[in-house]
Design an enzyme around this catalytic site. Structure first.
Site, PDB file in Angstrom:
ATOM      1  N   ALA A  60       3.720  -0.548  -3.177  1.00  0.00           N
ATOM      2  CA  ALA A  60       4.610  -0.249  -4.639  1.00  0.00           C
ATOM      3  C   ALA A  60       4.725   1.549  -5.106  1.00  0.00           C
ATOM      4  O   ALA A  60       3.751   2.077  -4.294  1.00  0.00           O
ATOM      5  CB  ALA A  60       4.326  -0.665  -5.369  1.00  0.00           C
ATOM      6  N   GLY A  99       3.490  -3.254  -0.725  1.00  0.00           N
ATOM      7  CA  GLY A  99       4.900  -4.226  -1.098  1.00  0.00           C
ATOM      8  C   GLY A  99       5.329  -3.211   0.115  1.00  0.00           C
ATOM      9  O   GLY A  99       6.656  -4.386   0.786  1.00  0.00           O
ATOM     10  N   GLU A 102       4.945  -6.241   2.328  1.00  0.00           N
ATOM     11  CA  GLU A 102       5.937  -7.685   2.362  1.00  0.00           C
ATOM     12  C   GLU A 102       7.471  -7.265   2.076  1.00  0.00           C
ATOM     13  O   GLU A 102       7.588  -8.382   2.068  1.00  0.00           O
ATOM     14  CB  GLU A 102       5.364  -7.553   0.341  1.00  0.00           C
ATOM     15  CG  GLU A 102       3.221  -7.956   0.396  1.00  0.00           C
ATOM     16  CD  GLU A 102       3.282  -7.997  -0.538  1.00  0.00           C
ATOM     17  OE1 GLU A 102       2.781  -7.191  -1.623  1.00  0.00           O
ATOM     18  OE2 GLU A 102       2.927  -8.796  -1.432  1.00  0.00           O
ATOM     19  N   GLU A 122      -3.946  -3.312  -0.589  1.00  0.00           N
ATOM     20  CA  GLU A 122      -4.377  -3.389  -2.194  1.00  0.00           C
ATOM     21  C   GLU A 122      -4.947  -3.513  -2.738  1.00  0.00           C
ATOM     22  O   GLU A 122      -5.468  -2.563  -3.702  1.00  0.00           O
ATOM     23  CB  GLU A 122      -3.130  -4.665  -2.756  1.00  0.00           C
ATOM     24  CG  GLU A 122      -1.752  -4.631  -3.177  1.00  0.00           C
ATOM     25  CD  GLU A 122      -1.243  -4.686  -1.658  1.00  0.00           C
ATOM     26  OE1 GLU A 122      -1.650  -4.823  -0.496  1.00  0.00           O
ATOM     27  OE2 GLU A 122       0.305  -4.669  -0.833  1.00  0.00           O
TER      28      GLU A 122
HETATM   29  N1  CAA Z   1       2.766   4.980  -4.456  1.00  0.00           N
HETATM   30  C1  CAA Z   1       2.879   6.950  -4.569  1.00  0.00           C
HETATM   31  N2  CAA Z   1       2.354   7.873  -4.336  1.00  0.00           N
HETATM   32  C2  CAA Z   1       1.643   7.737  -3.114  1.00  0.00           C
HETATM   33  C3  CAA Z   1       1.976   6.438  -2.970  1.00  0.00           C
HETATM   34  C4  CAA Z   1       2.018   5.242  -3.617  1.00  0.00           C
HETATM   35  N3  CAA Z   1       2.211   3.623  -3.115  1.00  0.00           N
HETATM   36  N4  CAA Z   1       1.281   6.650  -1.422  1.00  0.00           N
HETATM   37  C5  CAA Z   1       1.406   7.708  -1.337  1.00  0.00           C
HETATM   38  N5  CAA Z   1       2.138   8.741  -2.444  1.00  0.00           N
HETATM   39  C6  CAA Z   1       2.456   9.739  -2.574  1.00  0.00           C
HETATM   40  C7  CAA Z   1       0.238  10.695  -2.180  1.00  0.00           C
HETATM   41  O1  CAA Z   1      -0.213  10.527  -3.864  1.00  0.00           O
HETATM   42  C8  CAA Z   1       0.473  12.033  -2.414  1.00  0.00           C
HETATM   43  O2  CAA Z   1       1.226  12.157  -3.444  1.00  0.00           O
HETATM   44  P1  CAA Z   1       0.481  14.188  -3.597  1.00  0.00           P
HETATM   45  O3  CAA Z   1       1.235  14.922  -1.550  1.00  0.00           O
HETATM   46  O4  CAA Z   1       1.454  14.700  -4.720  1.00  0.00           O
HETATM   47  O5  CAA Z   1      -0.887  14.040  -3.379  1.00  0.00           O
HETATM   48  C9  CAA Z   1       1.457  11.491  -1.011  1.00  0.00           C
HETATM   49  O6  CAA Z   1       2.232  10.205  -1.049  1.00  0.00           O
HETATM   50  C10 CAA Z   1       1.279  12.142   0.296  1.00  0.00           C
HETATM   51  O7  CAA Z   1       0.203  11.146   0.674  1.00  0.00           O
HETATM   52  P2  CAA Z   1      -0.758  11.244   1.383  1.00  0.00           P
HETATM   53  O8  CAA Z   1      -1.344  12.293   1.104  1.00  0.00           O
HETATM   54  O9  CAA Z   1      -1.788   9.743   1.067  1.00  0.00           O
HETATM   55  O10 CAA Z   1      -0.396  11.054   2.675  1.00  0.00           O
HETATM   56  P3  CAA Z   1      -0.975  10.113   4.074  1.00  0.00           P
HETATM   57  O11 CAA Z   1      -0.144  10.541   5.517  1.00  0.00           O
HETATM   58  O12 CAA Z   1      -2.178  11.001   3.951  1.00  0.00           O
HETATM   59  O13 CAA Z   1      -1.271   9.269   4.269  1.00  0.00           O
HETATM   60  C11 CAA Z   1      -0.261   7.190   3.552  1.00  0.00           C
HETATM   61  C12 CAA Z   1       0.469   8.137   3.827  1.00  0.00           C
HETATM   62  C13 CAA Z   1      -1.027   6.366   4.332  1.00  0.00           C
HETATM   63  C14 CAA Z   1       0.616   6.283   2.926  1.00  0.00           C
HETATM   64  C15 CAA Z   1      -1.077   7.077   1.842  1.00  0.00           C
HETATM   65  O14 CAA Z   1      -0.232   7.595   1.262  1.00  0.00           O
HETATM   66  C16 CAA Z   1      -1.327   5.576   1.605  1.00  0.00           C
HETATM   67  O15 CAA Z   1      -2.500   4.516   2.025  1.00  0.00           O
HETATM   68  N6  CAA Z   1      -0.539   5.045   0.620  1.00  0.00           N
HETATM   69  C17 CAA Z   1      -0.339   3.790  -0.611  1.00  0.00           C
HETATM   70  C18 CAA Z   1      -0.621   2.899   0.392  1.00  0.00           C
HETATM   71  C19 CAA Z   1      -1.464   1.549  -0.374  1.00  0.00           C
HETATM   72  O16 CAA Z   1      -1.930   1.333  -1.187  1.00  0.00           O
HETATM   73  N7  CAA Z   1       0.295   0.991  -0.577  1.00  0.00           N
HETATM   74  C20 CAA Z   1       0.138  -0.304  -1.545  1.00  0.00           C
HETATM   75  C21 CAA Z   1       0.613  -0.079  -3.351  1.00  0.00           C
HETATM   76  S1  CAA Z   1      -0.027  -1.690  -4.331  1.00  0.00           S
HETATM   77  C22 CAA Z   1       1.614  -2.632  -3.625  1.00  0.00           C
HETATM   78  O17 CAA Z   1       2.158  -2.077  -3.050  1.00  0.00           O
HETATM   79  C23 CAA Z   1       1.234  -3.221  -4.388  1.00  0.00           C
HETATM   80  C24 CAA Z   1       2.098  -4.664  -3.902  1.00  0.00           C
HETATM   81  O18 CAA Z   1       2.378  -5.678  -4.198  1.00  0.00           O
HETATM   82  C25 CAA Z   1       4.108  -4.100  -4.614  1.00  0.00           C
END
Ligand code: CAA
Length: 699
Positions: A60, A99, A102, A122
């Site tokens: 998400a 998400g 999912e 999450e």
């Molecule tokens: N939403 C919004 N922004 C996000 C994001 C997300 N899910 N994931 C990453 N970003 C943004 C970061 O804030 C970062 O922004 P900036 O460059 O402005 O700082 C940019 O994307 C790049 O992220 P990273 O610096 O972390 O890049 P990376 O290559 O080191 O890692 C990644 C990439 C593995 C995807 C890591 O960003 C990550 O773990 N993201 C979160 C994943 C997550 O927790 N997903 C679950 C979300 S909750 C959900 O999905 C609920 C549901 O049930 C629907």
């Protein structure tokens, strides 16, 4: 266009392109629902769902949390995908997370690049998978695996995901071509439309009370956190309820979590950790230098841990010790640590051998002539550091970065021992250095921008969370620790027991209480450090007399079997010791302190306010770049509960005026001058401003 649809022969291809991580924002969800609908109306026989850029959808859009839900919701999007009359095949690369995974679970088949990883992280955001993950994953892989994956939030590499059944096929590049070929083979085989919602959850393999076991397990492993318990409830619902009911239960639980303070704190930490790597005011010319070989001086626990950190990142290390015996001991310790990791099944023997082979021992400074970076991790004494940096100045090539792992000493003074202060920086690792994520990068007055940029980039490369600090005694973390430790000592002498103090703080969520930490670290360390200080530097004797008395009795902490507590020599199990109470009472009497009953709230306020007030001093003096950096330091280096978002986030949640009033009340009650509110806190509280508005004004 965030989502596009095209026909490739008789196969449809839906492509998501929402950089940087293809987060599933409302616009993407809308686009996807429309693309699926379009694909139902043309000649396509199957649909491949793929993402542009560096990764499949990473979940998400976290920035949408806390805002009113916007249609189509995740469940609506996933329902549209799963209900497609034509098979939908997810083609995964990078990290299909939350998400994103999912969504992939709503597809009928999943193929993944060999280098991809999937997961439901999450829980690390204080929430649970709210798009069917807790209902679909158990149907696909069973209860135990689903609980393990969802409560750990871990990423599962594609080959392992294939083994577990989380994906159906692992492919090499080019992904789109091979995903299309896979779709074709499914059509040729007449593979059914496999909707996970229609599968039965396989019977639990473990004990009948599997859910109770997991609840207890979570209460221990993720103490104080709400989401992990709710995850167990949801997976149980996948077993006990029909799919639709389970989905509704999951959705309701998701909303309970997403609006909670814990989720807000953990979201704050997510963005804080990413922001920490950004250096304010760095000119565009700052160049990141290549670091291809590293030298480390000192093969003790710290030096060895740092060496492993670099070896783990594939960077060769020369480990230097004064004599062969100390070097052999250090190398043997590293080998032992790797073999423990292998025996726990967390690393293959081959990988461990490869990493160990990257670490070469030496007893001669001359072997550091070619390294790009050298980090000293020797005894914490300015005289010793002076000698070491003098030697480094002599042998290291021009432009090499010379770093000190000092926890307290003045990096400006260390830099002045060399003819190249611009190349000197503090790189403060936390023990065990190969495990702890925090890295304080200490910028001395003369440190060049290139060296700062390189240190921050390197921190990320070696899987640390780098936080920039300026020079002061203890930098960010250890400086804040001092008033916190002071309050533990004063609370004891004024009336609390070690058990009460540690109990209050662990119930608040700290990984350990301050006195148990003291025992773990060894009480003799602080004692020795105090011997070198003048009475003025040592401060109020009531704030160290109990610790000194214990050390003088030979109670050095865990290593001597007794400190603030007594420890079982075999199991290290901790128990209370009446002798300690006698010591406390004797010291109170000797210092004219009338002991009294102290409330848990007072103990909590004193410790928390001590941290927060020092945090405001650090901010006001420009030692830390931003409030969230202080939170990153405290959560990653000092066991502050992630679900409270760090001391500065806690202060913001309380309201700065309330924090200010609480500190003033402590000042009025104790009469102690160290309870003077920090000038920045006072200013913001009296002006009715927040830390966010202060940060925004600064920019
Ligand atoms: N939403 C919004 N922004 C996000 C994001 C997300 N899910 N994931 C990453 N970003 C943004 C970061 O804030 C970062 O922004 P900036 O460059 O402005 O700082 C940019 O994307 C790049 O992220 P990273 O610096 O972390 O890049 P990376 O290559 O080191 O890692 C990644 C990439 C593995 C995807 C890591 O960003 C990550 O773990 N993201 C979160 C994943 C997550 O927790 N997903 C679950 C979300 S909750 C959900 O999905 C609920 C549901 O049930 C629907």
């Amino acid at each position: 266009m965030l989502v596009t649809y095209e026909l490739v022969g008789d196969l449809g291809v839906i492509t998501i392109n929402n950089p940087p991580v293809n987060a599933l924002s409302q616009k993407v969800r809308q686009g996807l629902v429309e693309a699926i609908a379009e694909a139902q109306t043309d000649n396509s026989k199957a649909i491949v769902l793929i993402c542009e850029g560096r990764t499949f959808a990473a979940g998400a859009d976290i920035k949408e949390f806390g805002k009113p839900p916007m249609a189509p919701s995740f469940p609506e999007m996933n329902e549209a995908v799963e209900s497609s009359a034509k098979p939908v095949i997810a083609a995964l690369h990078g990290t299909a997370l939350g998400g994103g995974f999912e969504l992939a679970l709503s597809c009928h088949y999943r193929c993944a690049l060999k280098t991809a990883a999937v997961g439901l992280p999450e829980v690390n955001l204080g929430i649970l998978p709210g798009a069917g993950g807790t209902q679909r994953l158990p149907r696909l892989v069973g209860v135990e695996t689903a609980l393990d994956v969802i409560t750990s939030g871990k990423r599962v590499a594609a080959p392992k995901a294939l083994e577990l059944g989380m994906v159906d096929r692992v492919v090499e590049e080019p992904l789109q071509e091979l995903a299309l070929a896979y779709a074709r083979s499914l059509l040729d085989e007449g593979a059914p439309l496999r909707r996970i919602r229609d599968l039965e959850v396989p019977a639990a393999q473990g004990s009948a009370d599997v859910f109770e076991v997991w609840r207890k397990n979570m209460a221990k492993r993720r103490r104080g956190q709400v989401a992990p318990q709710k995850i167990v409830d949801c997976v149980e619902a996948a077993v006990s309820k029909p799919f639709e009911d389970g989905l509704q239960f999951e959705r309701a639980s998701f909303f309970e979590c997403v609006g909670s303070d814990q989720a807000a704190a953990m979201r704050h930490m997510f963005f804080a950790e990413r922001k920490a790597a950004v250096v304010e005011g760095l000119s565009g010319n700052a160049a990141v230098k290549p670091i291809n070989r590293v030298g480390i001086i000192g093969a003790g626990t710290m030096g060895g841990g740092i060496a492993m950190t670099f070896a783990n990142a594939g960077i060769p290390v020369t480990l230097l010790e004064l004599n062969q015996e100390a070097l052999d001991r250090g190398l043997a310790l590293i080998a032992k640590n790797y073999s423990i990791t292998v025996s726990k099944g967390k690393m293959s023997q081959e990988a461990a051998d490869k990493r160990q082979a990257l670490i070469t021992g030496s007893t001669s400074y001359d072997s550091l002539a070619d390294v790009d970076l050298v980090i000293e991790a020797v005894f914490e004494s300015m005289d010793v550091k002076r000698q070491v940096f003098g030697e480094l100045d002599r042998v290291c090539k021009p432009g090499a970065i010379l770093a000190s792992n000092t926890s307290y000493l003045d990096v400006n003074e260390i830099a002045a021992c060399t003819s190249r202060p611009q190349d000197v920086v503090g790189l403060h690792f936390f023990s065990p250095a190969n495990v702890m994520r925090l890295l304080e990068v200490v910028r001395a007055d003369a440190t060049s921008e290139d060296v700062i940029a390189t240190s921050m980039a390197l921190g990320k490369k070696i899987a640390k969370v780098p936080v920039l600090a300026r020079v002061c005694y203890g930098f960010i973390g250890n400086r804040m620790l001092r008033p916190y430790a002071r309050e533990a000592q004063l609370s004891m002498i004024e009336g609390a027991s070690p058990e009460q103090i540690d109990g209050v703080l662990t119930r608040f969520g700290m990984a350990m209480g301050p006195l148990a930490v003291g025992d773990l670290a060894g009480l003799d360390i602080g004692y020795k450090a105090r011997q070198a200080l003048t009475p003025e530097q040592k401060g109020d004797p009531r704030s160290y007399c109990i610790a000194d008395a214990l050390v003088e009795m030979g109670r050095l902490g865990q290593k001597s079997g007794a400190g603030y507590y007594r420890y079982d020599p075999e199991t290290r199990a901790r128990s209370s010791d009446p002798e300690v109470l006698e010591v406390i009472e004797a010291q109170a009497k000797a210092h004219g302190v009338q002991r009294r009953t102290m409330s848990d709230q007072e103990i909590l306020d004193r410790h928390l306010m001590a941290l927060i007030n020092e945090g405001f001093h650090i901010l006001g003096e420009g030692i830390a770049q931003r409030p969230s950096d202080i939170d990153v330091v405290y959560v990653n280096g000092y066991g502050f509960p992630v679900f409270r978002g760090g001391p500065m986030f806690t202060a913001s949640q309380m309201g700065l005026r309330e924090v200010y009033d609480c500190i003033c009340a402590l000042r009025d009650k104790t009469g102690a001058d160290y309870w003077q509110p920090a000038p920045l806190l006072e200013q913001l509280a009296l002006e009715g401003k927040t830390l966010d508005s202060w940060s925004a004004d600064k920019r």
